[in-house]
Enzyme design. Structure first.
Site, PDB file in Angstrom:
ATOM      1  N   ASP A 129     -31.319  18.631  59.398  1.00  0.00           N
ATOM      2  CA  ASP A 129     -32.304  19.409  58.657  1.00  0.00           C
ATOM      3  C   ASP A 129     -32.076  20.887  58.959  1.00  0.00           C
ATOM      4  OD1 ASP A 129     -34.550  20.645  57.616  1.00  0.00           O
ATOM      5  OD2 ASP A 129     -35.927  19.060  58.245  1.00  0.00           O
ATOM      6  N   HIS A 130     -31.616  21.645  57.958  1.00  0.00           N
ATOM      7  CA  HIS A 130     -31.255  23.046  58.192  1.00  0.00           C
ATOM      8  C   HIS A 130     -32.478  23.953  58.348  1.00  0.00           C
ATOM      9  CE1 HIS A 130     -28.373  26.037  58.788  1.00  0.00           C
ATOM     10  NE2 HIS A 130     -27.576  25.851  57.751  1.00  0.00           N
ATOM     11  N   ARG A 131     -33.670  23.428  58.111  1.00  0.00           N
ATOM     12  CA  ARG A 131     -34.870  24.220  58.343  1.00  0.00           C
ATOM     13  C   ARG A 131     -35.095  24.446  59.850  1.00  0.00           C
ATOM     14  NH1 ARG A 131     -39.263  20.667  55.322  1.00  0.00           N
ATOM     15  NH2 ARG A 131     -38.088  19.108  56.528  1.00  0.00           N
TER      16      ARG A 131
END
Length: 243
Positions: free
Chosen positions: A215-217
């Site tokens: 998850d790049h968040r």
């Protein structure tokens, strides 16, 4: 002279088996839940990165431990758990507003069901549990999964997931990020590969590609790369997995 007998006609090829069902078939409860989760995953900005890992020493260790009841799934989960435990952000989720850190490292393992669908039995506290106990727990979980007797906390409490298709000879694949988790690791088959060694020699080693979807968040590229580097070091020096 008598004419030669005509050749016997070739037997007709068997007709392909008719499909068990045709037309629209609704999802069962499990398949509907999977479809909903996969659709939700599209809303997450995920990224992927891959590393090659030499499994020669890891395979030798497994061969030594297998007669003692150790399973490959438990050994891989232990390696992954030890690596995840060093990176809290990899073990965290995201609620849309920020990080959700988890107190324990629970490795969910994707398992295909015989009647279709997928379930993820969870090896809890994988970084803190010895490999023999993890193997006993895994055998118990698989038995319950086959009988569809897993309790909710035995399949819904994972903080990081492993999907292993190595037994099918898959050379590389990406796995879809489960909602609520920071990462999932796709484990491929270990394939004999000609490698150039640091000393200039050429050797054949078994190389396994693993791909992290994250998850790049919450997980930055450097976080994912550092995690994969740590995992590679653990698998290539696996004696540390045995307490």
């Amino acid at each position: 002279a008598a004419s030669p007998a005509p050749a016997a006609p070739k037997a007709a090829a068997p007709a392909p088996a008719a499909p068990a069902q045709s037309g629209a078939v609704p999802f069962n409860t499990m398949q509907a839940a999977i479809a909903k989760n996969m659709q939700a995953s599209l809303d997450v900005a995920a990224f992927r990165c891959t590393v090659d890992i030499c499994t020669d020493d890891f395979d030798a260790l497994y061969k030594k431990l297998k007669p003692k009841g150790v399973t490959m799934t438990a050994l891989l989960s232990k390696a992954i758990g030890n690596a995840v435990g060093q990176y809290p952000v990899i073990n965290a989720g995201c609620d849309g507003n920020g990080f959700v850190y988890n107190d324990s490292v629970n490795i969910a393992v994707a398992v295909a069901m015989d009647d279709g669908g997928l379930i993820t039995p969870v090896l809890k506290n994988a970084d803190q549990t010895d490999i023999y106990e993890l193997s006993r727990q895994w055998k118990d979980l698989v038995g319950k999964a086959r009988k569809k007797q897993l309790a909710p906390d035995e399949y819904s409490t994972g903080t990081f997931t492993m999907s292993n298709l190595g037994m099918f000879g898959v050379s590389q694949f990406d796995a879809i990020l489960p909602p609520g988790q920071g990462g999932i690791l796709a484990v491929s088959s270990a394939i004999p590969t000609v490698c150039a060694c640091d000393d200039g020699s050429i050797k054949v080693k078994k190389i396994m590609k693993v791909t992290l979807s994250a998850d790049h968040r919450t997980v930055m590229g450097a976080d994912g790369a550092a995690f994969l580097s740590t995992l590679r070091n653990i698998i290539e020096d696996p004696e540390q997995l045995v307490w």
